[in-house]
Design a protein around this motif. Structure first.
Motif, PDB file in Angstrom:
ATOM      1  N   UNK A 229       1.005  -3.981  11.155  1.00 44.77           N
ATOM      2  CA  UNK A 229      -0.042  -4.874  10.671  1.00 44.77           C
ATOM      3  C   UNK A 229      -1.415  -4.416  11.114  1.00 44.77           C
ATOM      4  N   UNK A 230      -1.536  -4.040  12.381  1.00 39.10           N
ATOM      5  CA  UNK A 230      -2.835  -3.666  12.940  1.00 39.10           C
ATOM      6  C   UNK A 230      -3.376  -2.380  12.318  1.00 39.10           C
ATOM      7  N   UNK A 231      -2.499  -1.450  11.961  1.00 44.75           N
ATOM      8  CA  UNK A 231      -2.936  -0.174  11.398  1.00 44.75           C
ATOM      9  C   UNK A 231      -3.760  -0.362  10.127  1.00 44.75           C
ATOM     10  N   UNK A 232      -3.480  -1.423   9.381  1.00 44.37           N
ATOM     11  CA  UNK A 232      -4.191  -1.662   8.126  1.00 44.37           C
ATOM     12  C   UNK A 232      -4.886  -3.021   8.142  1.00 44.37           C
ATOM     13  N   UNK A 233      -5.369  -3.383   9.332  1.00 42.69           N
ATOM     14  CA  UNK A 233      -5.997  -4.687   9.472  1.00 42.69           C
ATOM     15  C   UNK A 233      -7.371  -4.719   8.798  1.00 42.69           C
ATOM     16  N   UNK A 234      -8.083  -3.594   8.765  1.00 45.72           N
ATOM     17  CA  UNK A 234      -9.432  -3.584   8.185  1.00 45.72           C
ATOM     18  C   UNK A 234      -9.433  -3.972   6.708  1.00 45.72           C
ATOM     19  N   UNK A 235      -8.590  -3.364   5.852  1.00 46.26           N
ATOM     20  CA  UNK A 235      -8.594  -3.812   4.449  1.00 46.26           C
ATOM     21  C   UNK A 235      -8.143  -5.260   4.295  1.00 46.26           C
ATOM     22  N   UNK A 236      -7.265  -5.733   5.143  1.00 42.56           N
ATOM     23  CA  UNK A 236      -6.866  -7.140   5.063  1.00 42.56           C
ATOM     24  C   UNK A 236      -8.051  -8.040   5.369  1.00 42.56           C
ATOM     25  N   UNK A 351       3.795   2.008  10.871  1.00 39.78           N
ATOM     26  CA  UNK A 351       2.556   2.312  10.154  1.00 39.78           C
ATOM     27  C   UNK A 351       2.843   3.051   8.849  1.00 39.78           C
ATOM     28  N   UNK A 352       3.861   3.919   8.856  1.00 41.87           N
ATOM     29  CA  UNK A 352       4.237   4.630   7.630  1.00 41.87           C
ATOM     30  C   UNK A 352       4.745   3.650   6.568  1.00 41.87           C
ATOM     31  N   UNK A 353       5.611   2.735   6.975  1.00 46.09           N
ATOM     32  CA  UNK A 353       6.153   1.740   6.046  1.00 46.09           C
ATOM     33  C   UNK A 353       5.055   0.809   5.545  1.00 46.09           C
ATOM     34  N   UNK A 354       4.151   0.419   6.442  1.00 48.01           N
ATOM     35  CA  UNK A 354       3.053  -0.463   6.045  1.00 48.01           C
ATOM     36  C   UNK A 354       2.130   0.220   5.046  1.00 48.01           C
ATOM     37  N   UNK A 355       1.940   1.536   5.202  1.00 52.49           N
ATOM     38  CA  UNK A 355       1.123   2.272   4.244  1.00 52.49           C
ATOM     39  C   UNK A 355       1.711   2.235   2.845  1.00 52.49           C
ATOM     40  N   UNK A 364      -2.911  -5.886   0.232  1.00 55.91           N
ATOM     41  CA  UNK A 364      -3.241  -6.103   1.647  1.00 55.91           C
ATOM     42  C   UNK A 364      -2.248  -7.008   2.369  1.00 55.91           C
ATOM     43  N   UNK A 365      -1.478  -7.790   1.635  1.00 58.51           N
ATOM     44  CA  UNK A 365      -0.465  -8.648   2.264  1.00 58.51           C
ATOM     45  C   UNK A 365       0.791  -7.867   2.630  1.00 58.51           C
ATOM     46  N   UNK A 366       0.894  -6.623   2.144  1.00 59.82           N
ATOM     47  CA  UNK A 366       2.084  -5.825   2.410  1.00 59.82           C
ATOM     48  C   UNK A 366       2.297  -5.491   3.875  1.00 59.82           C
ATOM     49  N   UNK A 367       1.289  -4.931   4.579  1.00 58.91           N
ATOM     50  CA  UNK A 367       1.497  -4.581   5.989  1.00 58.91           C
ATOM     51  C   UNK A 367       1.927  -5.751   6.871  1.00 58.91           C
ATOM     52  N   UNK A 368       1.281  -6.940   6.802  1.00 55.36           N
ATOM     53  CA  UNK A 368       1.780  -8.030   7.654  1.00 55.36           C
ATOM     54  C   UNK A 368       3.181  -8.503   7.269  1.00 55.36           C
ATOM     55  N   UNK A 369       3.558  -8.340   5.998  1.00 55.92           N
ATOM     56  CA  UNK A 369       4.922  -8.705   5.609  1.00 55.92           C
ATOM     57  C   UNK A 369       5.918  -7.732   6.225  1.00 55.92           C
TER      58      UNK A 369
END
Length: 418
Positions: A229-236, A351-355, A364-369
């Motif tokens: 989640x944190x790796x892609x927190x900026x776009x969220x 982080x790879x899966x969240x990407x 943007x809801x993908x990484x926290x899911x």
């Protein structure tokens, strides 16, 4: 039941604070590189994506290096090993600061990661031994606090220094500070007083205990979920929650302060009721990440949830590290090294899966899911750990000790694990 005591003071020994300062330097060098990538790429004539390999190389060095170096340095005195790790750490930064070759800088990052893994696995054993059985989780929480402070303060300061002096400036400063830390450790950490030579066979034999692998699996899943989640927190924050880009650093500071609070509280609670603390932390982290997935269209709610993610996500780490050492019995060094590698495995996979999830229709809801799913899966090994505890004998697996000595050496009485 009150936590066990061995007659040592409740206040953490000064050596724990010294080692925490060392982990602050290690954490700073691991994360500061993200803010310097454009400058590095431009100076070394590579693309930004190629420069990103400096982050990947460090993570790979930690995953492989922590357990490997734990065994490689097993028979060295612990104080000497810590000093050597900091010296190599300093030299790695000097090589990078002086080099105009990207390949050489990349190699220096790998060497630096090996030194970091060595420092962590040995430092964790030294800190918990000095703190005593009643404060094992607190001591590990203090070491993890050094990493968290690096995220909150060290990384922004390093990035600011890089803007003023170029990307090499932070490398020079880290080299100087780590050399100074080596001198302080040589002064304040006592010489190794182990009477028996450590056994590589005993270190590997300790890994036969399934509880160690359940603990390491929990580390991998929980940290993988939070950092996915944190790796892609900026776009969220900017695209989904509509928070201005200039406000993102403040939100991330809240996350860092929450993580610092989580490691502190988790360290204290983990010494009393570790498994209860872990189950609560995993469940609340799952809930926070799920709410972040659903409610992150609201700026205010998102800021609150990101801060809570830091608190709940990092509360489990001290207790997980302490349990890994406990289940390893009198052969804790390799378990400590694996404890350093396990979160990095989770970070890499998460982080790879969240990407991938970020590019899906979830956006943007993908990484926290993804983070929610990983945190929820953490409850499986933790539940198994709770169930298997009752079926194990009260003495560590290897080598056998008298019951009283065993309880004193690993940091918990068997009645206090629940």
């Amino acid at each position: 039941m009150s936590p066990p005591t061995d007659g040592r003071p409740r206040k953490l020994p000064f050596v724990v604070w010294v080692l925490s300062a060392g982990t602050f330097l290690m954490g700073t060098t691991e994360f500061v590189i993200a803010g310097l990538l454009p400058e590095i790429a431009d100076d070394l004539n590579v693309s930004v994506s190629q420069a990103g390999l400096l982050i990947t190389a460090f993570a790979a060095g930690m995953i492989v290096g922590a357990p490997v170096m734990a065994i490689a340095t097993l028979r060295l005195p612990r104080r000497s090993t810590l000093i050597l790790a900091l010296v190599v750490f300093a030299l790695g930064h000097l090589v990078a600061a002086l080099s105009s070759s990207f390949a050489l800088v990349l190699m220096a990052r790998v060497v630096t990661a090996l030194a970091t893994g060595t420092f962590w696995c040995v430092g964790a054993v030294v800190a918990t031994t000095a703190a005593g059985p009643a404060a094992t989780s607190r001591a590990l929480g203090m070491l993890l606090g050094g990493l968290t402070v690096a995220t909150v303060a060290g990384v922004p300061l390093g990035a600011w220094l890089g803007q003023l002096s170029g990307w090499r400036g932070p490398f020079w400063v880290l080299a100087a500070l780590s050399a100074g830390a080596a001198a302080v450790i040589g002064r304040y950490i006592p010489a190794d007083e182990r009477r028996e030579a450590p056994s590589v066979r005993a270190e590997f034999a300790a890994l036969r205990d399934v509880r160690i692998w359940l603990t390491l699996s929990s580390m991998t899943l929980l940290m993988g979920g939070v950092l996915a989640t944190y790796s892609y927190i900026s776009p969220l924050l900017t695209e989904r929650a509509s928070i201005p880009a200039e406000a993102v650093p403040m939100v991330l500071t809240g996350y860092g302060l929450g993580a610092l609070l989580g490691t502190t509280v988790g360290g204290r609670l983990g010494d009393r009721r570790p498994l209860a603390t872990l189950l609560t932390a995993a469940a609340t982290t799952t809930l926070v990440l799920l709410l972040l997935t659903v409610l992150s269209t609201s700026p205010v709610v998102t800021v609150v949830l990101v801060t809570l993610m830091g608190v709940t996500g990092f509360a489990a780490n001290p207790a997980l590290g302490a349990l890994a050492l406990r289940f390893a019995g009198s052969a804790p060094t390799l378990a400590s090294g694996l404890s350093g590698a396990a979160p990095n495995v989770g970070i890499a996979i998460g982080s790879w899966t969240a990407g991938i999830a970020l590019t899906s229709p979830l956006q943007q809801a993908g990484p926290p899911l993804v983070g929610t799913a990983a945190a929820a899966l953490t409850l499986i090994p933790l539940t198994a750990l709770t169930l298997t505890h009752a079926t194990h004998s009260e003495t560590p697996a290897s080598p056998p000790q008298p019951p009283a000595a065993a309880d004193q050496s690993v940091g918990y009485s068997t009645q206090d694990v629940g």
